[in-house]
Write a protein that holds these residues in place. Structure first.
Motif, PDB file in Angstrom:
ATOM      1  N   PRO A   4      60.515  -6.052  42.725  1.00  9.40           N
ATOM      2  CA  PRO A   4      59.381  -6.724  43.340  1.00  9.40           C
ATOM      3  C   PRO A   4      59.453  -6.724  44.873  1.00  9.40           C
ATOM      4  CG  PRO A   4      60.765  -8.302  42.192  1.00  9.40           C
ATOM      5  CD  PRO A   4      61.284  -6.951  41.878  1.00  9.40           C
ATOM      6  N   PHE A   5      60.647  -6.765  45.439  1.00  7.72           N
ATOM      7  CA  PHE A   5      60.776  -6.743  46.892  1.00  7.72           C
ATOM      8  C   PHE A   5      60.280  -5.419  47.467  1.00  7.72           C
ATOM      9  CE2 PHE A   5      63.215  -5.984  50.809  1.00  7.72           C
ATOM     10  CZ  PHE A   5      62.749  -7.065  51.541  1.00  7.72           C
ATOM     11  N   GLU A   6      60.610  -4.314  46.809  1.00 11.17           N
ATOM     12  CA  GLU A   6      60.152  -3.008  47.276  1.00 11.17           C
ATOM     13  C   GLU A   6      58.636  -2.888  47.196  1.00 11.17           C
ATOM     14  OE1 GLU A   6      62.700  -3.337  45.167  1.00 11.17           O
ATOM     15  OE2 GLU A   6      64.408  -2.493  46.256  1.00 11.17           O
ATOM     16  N   VAL A   7      58.029  -3.444  46.157  1.00 12.86           N
ATOM     17  CA  VAL A   7      56.576  -3.413  46.006  1.00 12.86           C
ATOM     18  C   VAL A   7      55.918  -4.207  47.135  1.00 12.86           C
ATOM     19  CG1 VAL A   7      54.648  -4.114  44.528  1.00 12.86           C
ATOM     20  CG2 VAL A   7      56.668  -3.051  43.523  1.00 12.86           C
ATOM     21  N   LEU A   8      56.475  -5.372  47.463  1.00 13.66           N
ATOM     22  CA  LEU A   8      55.931  -6.174  48.558  1.00 13.66           C
ATOM     23  C   LEU A   8      56.057  -5.462  49.900  1.00 13.66           C
ATOM     24  CD1 LEU A   8      57.154  -9.767  47.621  1.00 13.66           C
ATOM     25  CD2 LEU A   8      54.832  -8.877  47.566  1.00 13.66           C
ATOM     26  N   VAL A   9      57.191  -4.819  50.143  1.00 11.44           N
ATOM     27  CA  VAL A   9      57.373  -4.073  51.389  1.00 11.44           C
ATOM     28  C   VAL A   9      56.369  -2.929  51.456  1.00 11.44           C
ATOM     29  CG1 VAL A   9      58.958  -2.578  52.663  1.00 11.44           C
ATOM     30  CG2 VAL A   9      59.783  -4.715  51.673  1.00 11.44           C
ATOM     31  N   PHE A  10      56.176  -2.222  50.373  1.00 14.11           N
ATOM     32  CA  PHE A  10      55.219  -1.112  50.336  1.00 14.11           C
ATOM     33  C   PHE A  10      53.801  -1.615  50.609  1.00 14.11           C
ATOM     34  CE2 PHE A  10      52.270   1.603  47.961  1.00 14.11           C
ATOM     35  CZ  PHE A  10      52.507   2.797  48.622  1.00 14.11           C
ATOM     36  N   ALA A  11      53.407  -2.720  49.976  1.00 11.73           N
ATOM     37  CA  ALA A  11      52.077  -3.280  50.180  1.00 11.73           C
ATOM     38  C   ALA A  11      51.897  -3.719  51.631  1.00 11.73           C
ATOM     39  CB  ALA A  11      51.842  -4.450  49.236  1.00 11.73           C
ATOM     40  N   PHE A  12      52.920  -4.310  52.233  1.00 11.06           N
ATOM     41  CA  PHE A  12      52.845  -4.732  53.615  1.00 11.06           C
ATOM     42  C   PHE A  12      52.687  -3.536  54.553  1.00 11.06           C
ATOM     43  CE2 PHE A  12      54.889  -5.792  57.679  1.00 11.06           C
ATOM     44  CZ  PHE A  12      54.078  -6.845  58.069  1.00 11.06           C
ATOM     45  N   VAL A  13      53.428  -2.471  54.309  1.00 10.96           N
ATOM     46  CA  VAL A  13      53.332  -1.275  55.143  1.00 10.96           C
ATOM     47  C   VAL A  13      51.939  -0.665  55.027  1.00 10.96           C
ATOM     48  CG1 VAL A  13      54.174   1.087  55.421  1.00 10.96           C
ATOM     49  CG2 VAL A  13      55.796  -0.793  55.144  1.00 10.96           C
ATOM     50  N   VAL A  16      49.515  -2.766  57.030  1.00 11.33           N
ATOM     51  CA  VAL A  16      49.657  -2.590  58.471  1.00 11.33           C
ATOM     52  C   VAL A  16      49.092  -1.242  58.907  1.00 11.33           C
ATOM     53  CG1 VAL A  16      51.343  -2.278  60.321  1.00 11.33           C
ATOM     54  CG2 VAL A  16      51.592  -4.173  58.725  1.00 11.33           C
ATOM     55  N   VAL A  17      49.357  -0.197  58.139  1.00  5.51           N
ATOM     56  CA  VAL A  17      48.915   1.146  58.514  1.00  5.51           C
ATOM     57  C   VAL A  17      47.397   1.276  58.412  1.00  5.51           C
ATOM     58  CG1 VAL A  17      48.999   3.576  57.839  1.00  5.51           C
ATOM     59  CG2 VAL A  17      51.110   2.252  57.965  1.00  5.51           C
ATOM     60  N   LEU A  18      46.826   0.826  57.313  1.00  7.33           N
ATOM     61  CA  LEU A  18      45.395   1.007  57.089  1.00  7.33           C
ATOM     62  C   LEU A  18      44.541  -0.090  57.711  1.00  7.33           C
ATOM     63  CD1 LEU A  18      45.365   2.210  53.388  1.00  7.33           C
ATOM     64  CD2 LEU A  18      45.229   3.585  55.464  1.00  7.33           C
ATOM     65  N   GLY A  19      45.012  -1.283  57.713  1.00  2.00           N
ATOM     66  CA  GLY A  19      44.241  -2.392  58.262  1.00  2.00           C
ATOM     67  C   GLY A  19      43.364  -3.041  57.210  1.00  2.00           C
ATOM     68  N   PRO A  20      43.032  -4.297  57.414  1.00  2.00           N
ATOM     69  CA  PRO A  20      42.264  -5.039  56.406  1.00  2.00           C
ATOM     70  C   PRO A  20      40.841  -4.513  56.218  1.00  2.00           C
ATOM     71  CG  PRO A  20      42.583  -6.362  58.377  1.00  2.00           C
ATOM     72  CD  PRO A  20      43.411  -5.132  58.540  1.00  2.00           C
ATOM     73  N   ARG A  22      39.648  -1.380  56.487  1.00  3.47           N
ATOM     74  CA  ARG A  22      39.623  -0.150  55.690  1.00  3.47           C
ATOM     75  C   ARG A  22      40.018  -0.422  54.240  1.00  3.47           C
ATOM     76  NH1 ARG A  22      42.625   4.774  58.184  1.00  3.47           N
ATOM     77  NH2 ARG A  22      40.990   4.466  59.714  1.00  3.47           N
ATOM     78  N   ILE A  23      40.944  -1.334  54.028  1.00  2.00           N
ATOM     79  CA  ILE A  23      41.348  -1.673  52.657  1.00  2.00           C
ATOM     80  C   ILE A  23      40.182  -2.306  51.909  1.00  2.00           C
ATOM     81  CG2 ILE A  23      42.827  -3.188  51.289  1.00  2.00           C
ATOM     82  CD1 ILE A  23      45.045  -2.635  53.312  1.00  2.00           C
ATOM     83  N   ARG A  28      35.868  -1.886  47.774  1.00  2.00           N
ATOM     84  CA  ARG A  28      34.447  -1.919  47.390  1.00  2.00           C
ATOM     85  C   ARG A  28      33.989  -0.591  46.820  1.00  2.00           C
ATOM     86  NH1 ARG A  28      32.672  -3.397  52.509  1.00  2.00           N
ATOM     87  NH2 ARG A  28      33.818  -5.276  52.888  1.00  2.00           N
ATOM     88  N   SER A  29      34.388   0.509  47.460  1.00  4.64           N
ATOM     89  CA  SER A  29      33.950   1.816  46.974  1.00  4.64           C
ATOM     90  C   SER A  29      34.583   2.144  45.628  1.00  4.64           C
ATOM     91  CB  SER A  29      34.250   2.908  47.997  1.00  4.64           C
ATOM     92  OG  SER A  29      35.638   3.074  48.157  1.00  4.64           O
ATOM     93  N   THR A  30      35.813   1.695  45.405  1.00  6.12           N
ATOM     94  CA  THR A  30      36.460   1.924  44.112  1.00  6.12           C
ATOM     95  C   THR A  30      35.744   1.158  43.008  1.00  6.12           C
ATOM     96  OG1 THR A  30      38.590   2.249  45.192  1.00  6.12           O
ATOM     97  CG2 THR A  30      38.629   1.740  42.843  1.00  6.12           C
TER      98      THR A  30
END
Length: 57
Positions: A4-13, A16-20, A22-23, A28-30
């Motif tokens: 679970p820690f790796e999943v949280l780190v991945f989600a955080f990265v 940060v990279v895409l921004g809120p 764009r996410i 919405r498009s999905t």
């Protein structure tokens, strides 16, 4: 094995990279694309009657 820690780190990265903004647009498009897909495979749209409902008096 991914924990679970790796999943949280991945989600955080990704956040940060895409921004809120764009996410939220991608989400919405999905959802819109999934709805279009379900409409294409035969789910009746709101307000449309199925064949059985049209035959009833």
């Amino acid at each position: 094995m991914i924990g679970p820690f790796e999943v949280l780190v991945f989600a955080f990265v990704i956040f940060v990279v895409l921004g809120p903004r764009r996410i939220s647009r991608m989400t919405r498009s999905t959802i819109r694309g999934a709805g279009d897909f379900l409409d294409q495979i035969g789910r009746p749209k709101e307000g449309e009657l199925g064949e059985e409902e049209e035959r009833r008096p």
